[in-house]
Design an enzyme around this catalytic site. Sequence first.
Site, mmCIF file in Angstrom:
data_model
loop_
_atom_site.group_PDB
_atom_site.id
_atom_site.type_symbol
_atom_site.label_atom_id
_atom_site.label_comp_id
_atom_site.label_asym_id
_atom_site.label_seq_id
_atom_site.Cartn_x
_atom_site.Cartn_y
_atom_site.Cartn_z
ATOM 1 N N HIS A 1 0.856 -1.202 0.000
ATOM 2 C CA HIS A 1 0.000 0.000 0.000
ATOM 3 C C HIS A 1 0.888 1.247 0.000
ATOM 4 O O HIS A 1 1.944 1.258 0.634
ATOM 5 C CB HIS A 1 -0.915 -0.013 1.227
ATOM 6 N N GLU B 1 -3.828 1.447 -7.388
ATOM 7 C CA GLU B 1 -4.219 2.605 -6.572
ATOM 8 C C GLU B 1 -3.329 3.790 -6.919
ATOM 9 O O GLU B 1 -2.226 3.923 -6.367
ATOM 10 C CB GLU B 1 -4.069 2.275 -5.077
HETATM 11 P P1 PGA Z 1 -9.638 5.796 -0.053
HETATM 12 O O1 PGA Z 1 -8.415 4.808 0.295
HETATM 13 O O2 PGA Z 1 -10.764 4.930 -0.569
HETATM 14 O O3 PGA Z 1 -9.951 6.481 1.229
HETATM 15 O O4 PGA Z 1 -9.136 6.722 -1.104
HETATM 16 C C1 PGA Z 1 -8.075 3.760 -0.565
HETATM 17 C C2 PGA Z 1 -6.836 3.083 -0.019
HETATM 18 O O5 PGA Z 1 -5.946 3.774 0.474
HETATM 19 O O6 PGA Z 1 -6.729 1.842 -0.080
#
Ligand code: PGA
Length: 256
Positions: A93, A165
């Site tokens: 992450h 992401e």
């Molecule tokens: P968010 O976070 O949906 O608050 O943007 C996603 C993540 O960090 O996995």
Amino acid sequence: MKTYIVGNWKLNFTVGEASIYLHKLLRKMSNYRDVEVAVAPSTIALQPLSLQVDRHKMKLCAQNAFYRDYGAFTGETSFNQLRGVADYAIIGHSERRYIFGEDDKMIAKKVAAAVRNRISPILCIGETESERAFGETADVIQDQLVSGLMDIAEDDIEKVIVAYEPVWAISSVKAAKLATPDEIAEVVRMIRQILVETYGAEKGEKVPILFGGSVNSSNAGAYLTVPGVNGLLVGGASLILSEFTGIIEVAKRVRS
Ligand code: PGA
């Protein structure tokens, strides 16, 4: 392929709060054949929640663990200790990469440790805003994906989930922007192509690719219908029960 909805609670909820939330969530859920739901509580809540969860309805996901199984690593929890407790683990992450300094080498070891302990890794990859601005998105995706999977055997790719992401779209980032369906589709295509080139079409096509970044119940439908997207990794909105169940409902509708 199933559609995956994973809620990343990050550093929120006491064990008691997490347990009450799970209780309410389980009451609202039935067993959906095509939608796999998981939540990722803090490590301290994983064990009690694993006794409470109904695994026919949903699964548990770790937010992090260390790659060595045991030893002199003060403060760490191993994937070995989470075996049978967590079904999935978020690895790589952006908060682990940029706040805790995890590099691709460490992430690769964690992916391998998860697989070794029968926990499916959700490998997160994504470019920062400046990497995108400098036209480096494709290189970042290639580097993070290939090196993140470096330490697993070829056949183990079938246990892996990849999450795209874009760091600039994560809701906690200052001035976060919403990713457009076209921007997501383009990167998801790149990811699929790398997986197919590396593992062959049969295995490479089967790896689920999730999207994450400011997903909520209002935009979930648009994101779930982006070509190539097999599910969502949800941060902030997963802390609000009505939002999270709303996203699950959208996933069910999209699949039916
Ligand atoms: P968010 O976070 O949906 O608050 O943007 C996603 C993540 O960090 O996995």
